[in-house]
Design a protein around this motif. Structure first.
Motif, PDB file in Angstrom:
ATOM      1  N   GLU B 151     -12.124   2.694 -32.762  1.00 24.51           N
ATOM      2  CA  GLU B 151     -12.861   1.551 -33.286  1.00 24.51           C
ATOM      3  C   GLU B 151     -14.205   1.367 -32.579  1.00 24.51           C
ATOM      4  OE1 GLU B 151     -12.040  -3.144 -33.745  1.00 24.51           O
ATOM      5  OE2 GLU B 151     -10.244  -1.884 -33.825  1.00 24.51           O
ATOM      6  N   ASP B 152     -14.203   1.546 -31.264  1.00 23.84           N
ATOM      7  CA  ASP B 152     -15.424   1.370 -30.486  1.00 23.84           C
ATOM      8  C   ASP B 152     -16.486   2.381 -30.905  1.00 23.84           C
ATOM      9  OD1 ASP B 152     -17.056   0.435 -28.204  1.00 23.84           O
ATOM     10  OD2 ASP B 152     -16.616   2.432 -27.394  1.00 23.84           O
ATOM     11  N   ARG B 153     -16.071   3.626 -31.100  1.00 21.36           N
ATOM     12  CA  ARG B 153     -17.023   4.670 -31.470  1.00 21.36           C
ATOM     13  C   ARG B 153     -17.540   4.463 -32.895  1.00 21.36           C
ATOM     14  NH1 ARG B 153     -15.981  11.084 -30.447  1.00 21.36           N
ATOM     15  NH2 ARG B 153     -18.155  11.704 -30.690  1.00 21.36           N
ATOM     16  N   ILE B 154     -16.665   4.007 -33.780  1.00 24.79           N
ATOM     17  CA  ILE B 154     -17.082   3.724 -35.154  1.00 24.79           C
ATOM     18  C   ILE B 154     -18.083   2.567 -35.167  1.00 24.79           C
ATOM     19  CG2 ILE B 154     -16.255   2.745 -37.353  1.00 24.79           C
ATOM     20  CD1 ILE B 154     -13.859   4.620 -37.123  1.00 24.79           C
ATOM     21  N   ARG B 155     -17.849   1.554 -34.303  1.00 27.81           N
ATOM     22  CA  ARG B 155     -18.775   0.431 -34.232  1.00 27.81           C
ATOM     23  C   ARG B 155     -20.154   0.901 -33.758  1.00 27.81           C
ATOM     24  NH1 ARG B 155     -16.279  -2.927 -30.708  1.00 27.81           N
ATOM     25  NH2 ARG B 155     -17.558  -2.236 -28.988  1.00 27.81           N
ATOM     26  N   ARG B 156     -20.163   1.756 -32.730  1.00 31.28           N
ATOM     27  CA  ARG B 156     -21.442   2.249 -32.213  1.00 31.28           C
ATOM     28  C   ARG B 156     -22.161   3.099 -33.262  1.00 31.28           C
ATOM     29  NH1 ARG B 156     -20.157   5.503 -27.926  1.00 31.28           N
ATOM     30  NH2 ARG B 156     -17.994   4.941 -27.542  1.00 31.28           N
ATOM     31  N   LEU B 157     -21.373   3.888 -34.005  1.00 33.08           N
ATOM     32  CA  LEU B 157     -21.944   4.691 -35.088  1.00 33.08           C
ATOM     33  C   LEU B 157     -22.539   3.784 -36.173  1.00 33.08           C
ATOM     34  CD1 LEU B 157     -21.992   7.740 -35.562  1.00 33.08           C
ATOM     35  CD2 LEU B 157     -19.917   7.511 -36.932  1.00 33.08           C
ATOM     36  N   ALA B 158     -21.847   2.694 -36.481  1.00 34.62           N
ATOM     37  CA  ALA B 158     -22.336   1.770 -37.518  1.00 34.62           C
ATOM     38  C   ALA B 158     -23.617   1.081 -37.063  1.00 34.62           C
ATOM     39  CB  ALA B 158     -21.257   0.741 -37.847  1.00 34.62           C
ATOM     40  N   ILE B 159     -23.724   0.775 -35.777  1.00 34.63           N
ATOM     41  CA  ILE B 159     -24.963   0.156 -35.275  1.00 34.63           C
ATOM     42  C   ILE B 159     -26.114   1.162 -35.338  1.00 34.63           C
ATOM     43  CG2 ILE B 159     -26.084  -0.775 -33.201  1.00 34.63           C
ATOM     44  CD1 ILE B 159     -23.481  -2.273 -32.641  1.00 34.63           C
ATOM     45  N   CYS B 160     -25.848   2.411 -34.976  1.00 33.06           N
ATOM     46  CA  CYS B 160     -26.870   3.461 -35.122  1.00 33.06           C
ATOM     47  C   CYS B 160     -27.297   3.602 -36.567  1.00 33.06           C
ATOM     48  CB  CYS B 160     -26.318   4.809 -34.656  1.00 33.06           C
ATOM     49  SG  CYS B 160     -26.341   4.981 -32.893  1.00 33.06           S
ATOM     50  N   ALA B 161     -26.314   3.626 -37.469  1.00 33.06           N
ATOM     51  CA  ALA B 161     -26.635   3.757 -38.894  1.00 33.06           C
ATOM     52  C   ALA B 161     -27.507   2.586 -39.336  1.00 33.06           C
ATOM     53  CB  ALA B 161     -25.347   3.813 -39.722  1.00 33.06           C
ATOM     54  N   SER B 162     -27.199   1.375 -38.853  1.00 32.54           N
ATOM     55  CA  SER B 162     -27.986   0.191 -39.214  1.00 32.54           C
ATOM     56  C   SER B 162     -29.408   0.308 -38.673  1.00 32.54           C
ATOM     57  CB  SER B 162     -27.330  -1.073 -38.667  1.00 32.54           C
ATOM     58  OG  SER B 162     -25.988  -1.154 -39.082  1.00 32.54           O
ATOM     59  N   HIS B 163     -29.526   0.734 -37.416  1.00 30.70           N
ATOM     60  CA  HIS B 163     -30.848   0.896 -36.804  1.00 30.70           C
ATOM     61  C   HIS B 163     -31.684   1.883 -37.619  1.00 30.70           C
ATOM     62  CE1 HIS B 163     -34.126   1.352 -34.194  1.00 30.70           C
ATOM     63  NE2 HIS B 163     -33.530   1.625 -33.050  1.00 30.70           N
ATOM     64  N   LEU B 164     -31.088   3.055 -37.912  1.00 31.27           N
ATOM     65  CA  LEU B 164     -31.823   4.088 -38.640  1.00 31.27           C
ATOM     66  C   LEU B 164     -32.122   3.649 -40.073  1.00 31.27           C
ATOM     67  CD1 LEU B 164     -29.947   7.233 -37.265  1.00 31.27           C
ATOM     68  CD2 LEU B 164     -32.302   6.544 -36.755  1.00 31.27           C
ATOM     69  N   LEU B 165     -31.212   2.909 -40.682  1.00 33.45           N
ATOM     70  CA  LEU B 165     -31.460   2.366 -42.023  1.00 33.45           C
ATOM     71  C   LEU B 165     -32.685   1.456 -42.005  1.00 33.45           C
ATOM     72  CD1 LEU B 165     -30.630   1.693 -44.989  1.00 33.45           C
ATOM     73  CD2 LEU B 165     -29.239  -0.165 -44.044  1.00 33.45           C
ATOM     74  N   GLY B 166     -32.768   0.586 -40.994  1.00 39.51           N
ATOM     75  CA  GLY B 166     -33.916  -0.318 -40.885  1.00 39.51           C
ATOM     76  C   GLY B 166     -35.216   0.450 -40.710  1.00 39.51           C
ATOM     77  N   ILE B 167     -35.175   1.509 -39.901  1.00 39.38           N
ATOM     78  CA  ILE B 167     -36.375   2.351 -39.720  1.00 39.38           C
ATOM     79  C   ILE B 167     -36.771   2.998 -41.050  1.00 39.38           C
ATOM     80  CG2 ILE B 167     -37.249   4.465 -38.611  1.00 39.38           C
ATOM     81  CD1 ILE B 167     -37.134   2.246 -36.595  1.00 39.38           C
ATOM     82  N   ALA B 168     -35.781   3.516 -41.776  1.00 34.56           N
ATOM     83  CA  ALA B 168     -36.080   4.179 -43.052  1.00 34.56           C
ATOM     84  C   ALA B 168     -36.642   3.191 -44.065  1.00 34.56           C
ATOM     85  CB  ALA B 168     -34.818   4.854 -43.603  1.00 34.56           C
ATOM     86  N   VAL B 169     -36.056   1.997 -44.137  1.00 39.71           N
ATOM     87  CA  VAL B 169     -36.558   0.984 -45.078  1.00 39.71           C
ATOM     88  C   VAL B 169     -38.003   0.627 -44.720  1.00 39.71           C
ATOM     89  CG1 VAL B 169     -36.319  -1.426 -45.816  1.00 39.71           C
ATOM     90  CG2 VAL B 169     -34.300   0.042 -45.706  1.00 39.71           C
ATOM     91  N   ALA B 170     -38.288   0.441 -43.431  1.00 41.87           N
ATOM     92  CA  ALA B 170     -39.642   0.083 -43.003  1.00 41.87           C
ATOM     93  C   ALA B 170     -40.624   1.229 -43.264  1.00 41.87           C
ATOM     94  CB  ALA B 170     -39.641  -0.287 -41.524  1.00 41.87           C
ATOM     95  N   ARG B 171     -40.190   2.478 -43.016  1.00 36.39           N
ATOM     96  CA  ARG B 171     -41.103   3.627 -43.109  1.00 36.39           C
ATOM     97  C   ARG B 171     -41.267   4.152 -44.531  1.00 36.39           C
ATOM     98  NH1 ARG B 171     -43.168   7.382 -39.283  1.00 36.39           N
ATOM     99  NH2 ARG B 171     -43.282   9.562 -39.930  1.00 36.39           N
ATOM    100  N   TYR B 172     -40.165   4.238 -45.283  1.00 36.40           N
ATOM    101  CA  TYR B 172     -40.213   4.928 -46.573  1.00 36.40           C
ATOM    102  C   TYR B 172     -40.139   3.998 -47.769  1.00 36.40           C
ATOM    103  CZ  TYR B 172     -39.396   8.908 -43.550  1.00 36.40           C
ATOM    104  OH  TYR B 172     -39.506   9.834 -42.552  1.00 36.40           O
ATOM    105  N   ILE B 173     -39.710   2.749 -47.588  1.00 36.33           N
ATOM    106  CA  ILE B 173     -39.608   1.846 -48.744  1.00 36.33           C
ATOM    107  C   ILE B 173     -40.654   0.742 -48.646  1.00 36.33           C
ATOM    108  CG2 ILE B 173     -38.120   0.254 -50.011  1.00 36.33           C
ATOM    109  CD1 ILE B 173     -35.764   2.057 -49.414  1.00 36.33           C
ATOM    110  N   ILE B 174     -40.589  -0.083 -47.581  1.00 37.69           N
ATOM    111  CA  ILE B 174     -41.601  -1.145 -47.446  1.00 37.69           C
ATOM    112  C   ILE B 174     -42.940  -0.562 -46.987  1.00 37.69           C
ATOM    113  CG2 ILE B 174     -42.157  -3.329 -46.270  1.00 37.69           C
ATOM    114  CD1 ILE B 174     -39.170  -3.873 -46.029  1.00 37.69           C
TER     115      ILE B 174
END
Lengths: 204, 204
Positions: B151-174
Motif C-alpha cells: 500500500e505504501d509503495r502504491i501510494r508513493r507511485l500515485a503521488i508521483c503519477a499526480s506530480h507528473l500529470l500536473g507537469i504534463a497538463v501545465a506543459r502540454y495542455i495549458i
C-alpha cells in the motif's frame, strides 16, 4: 447604458449607477453561474439575464467569456490573494502553508466549483487555457502581486503549482483511490516537504 | 456475429474469424479514431463503421465507450507497459527513468493524442474518470503488472503519477509559459530528483 447595471442578486438594495456598478453586477452573476453550471454551462446570455443587463454590455466590459471567467476568479474569489498570502510569512513553514492553503481552496465549497470549472475548461478548451495563461497567469505573476520574483523563482513556483494541480486533479476530480483515500494530514506530510524544497530551490 | 469482424484499417488482408478478430478490429479502429477525434469526438457508431462491425458488437465486447477507451489504451498503446518498464532497473536512476519515460510518452506523436484525450475525458466526465480509476488503475496497479507492491509503495507511485500529470497538463495542455518554455533537460533536472525521492520513500 450605464443605468442598466441593476443588480438583483445578493445585494437587494437599490439600483447601481455607473460603469463600476454594472461591472460588479456582471461579476456577481458570473461568479454564481460559473460555480453552479461550470464554464461551458454558464452562457453569456444567462449571466446577462441574472445581472439584469444586456449581453452586449458583457462583451463591452469583458470581451469574451474566457476573459469574463478569469476576471471573475480574480475579482470575485479569494483564490489569487489566498495563494499570494501563503507565500509570505515564516520561510521554514512555506511548504506546509502553501500546500495547506491550496488544499483548503479545493475543500472549500465556495471555491471548489470555481477551481473545478477552471481545470475542466483549461483542459478542454484552447481558448480557456489561453485565458488561464494570459489573464490569470499575468495577474498572479505580475510584479504587483509577487514583487521582486525573478525568473528562477517564478519557474519554481510554476513547478509547485503544477505538482499541486496534479494532486488536486487526482484527489478531487479523477478521485484516484490511493490519493483520495489518503487522510489530509498524511497527504500534507507527503507533499509539503517537496513544495518546501521546490520553493526554496533545494529540490536537487 | 463473429464473421462480421472484417478489418478495413491498417491490415488490408482478408476477413478475420472469431471473437478475437472482431475484438482486434474494434480496438484498432478505436485507437485511430480516439487519437484523431478525442474521447468525445469518436462515436461508437463511427468506430463500428471503421471496424466494419455492427455497433451492437462493440457494446457486446466492451460495454460502454469508457471501457472501450480504457481497453484501447491498455491493449493498443505501449503506455502502461512503458511506464511499468521504467519502474524496473537500476534503483539509483529510478527518478530520471520514470520522468524521462513519462515525458517521452507526451512528446511521442503516437501517444500524445491518446494521453490528451485521456486527461480531457477524465477531467470533464465522471464516467471517464471512473473508467480511468477502475479499468486502467486496476490494470496498472494489479499484482500481475506491479508484483509485490504494498500500500505504501502504491501510494508513493500515485503521488508521483499526480506530480507528473500536473507537469504534463501545465506543459502540454495549458502550456503555462514557465513550464512549457523550460528546455527538456532543465525540466528533468527539476523534477527527476523529486520523483526519485517519492519513489524511494525518502521524500521527507
Amino acid at each position: 447604458m450605464t443605468e442598466s447595471g441593476q443588480n438583483t442578486r445578493k445585494r437587494p438594495t437599490g439600483r447601481r449607477t455607473g460603469d463600476s456598478g454594472t461591472r460588479d453586477a456582471i461579476l456577481d452573476a458570473a461568479r454564481d453561474l460559473f460555480a453552479d453550471l461550470g464554464f461551458d454551462g454558464a452562457s453569456i446570455r444567462a449571466i446577462a439575464a441574472a445581472a439584469g443587463v444586456d449581453p452586449a454590455l458583457i462583451r463591452h466590459f469583458f470581451g469574451d467569456k474566457e476573459t469574463l471567467f478569469a476576471s471573475t476568479v480574480a475579482d470575485r474569489t479569494a483564490i489569487p490573494q489566498r495563494l499570494v498570502d501563503a507565500l509570505t510569512g515564516d520561510p521554514a513553514q512555506l511548504g506546509r502553508r502553501v500546500t495547506d492553503t491550496y488544499l483548503k481552496l479545493w475543500e472549500d465549497p465556495e471555491t471548489q466549483p470555481v477551481l473545478q470549472a477552471l481545470v475542466r475548461s483549461a483542459t478542454t478548451s484552447d481558448r480557456a487555457a489561453a485565458m488561464l495563461r494570459e489573464v490569470l497567469g499575468a495577474r498572479l505573476l505580475s510584479q504587483e502581486i509577487l514583487p521582486g520574483f525573478d525568473e528562477d523563482r517564478i519557474r519554481r513556483l510554476a513547478i509547485c503549482a503544477s505538482h499541486l494541480l496534479g494532486i488536486a486533479v487526482a484527489r478531487y476530480i479523477i478521485k484516484l483511490p490511493a490519493i483520495s483515500a489518503l487522510p489530509r494530514d498524511a497527504l500534507m506530510d507527503e507533499v509539503a516537504p517537496t513544495i518546501q524544497r521546490y520553493l526554496t530551490g533545494q529540490h536537487q
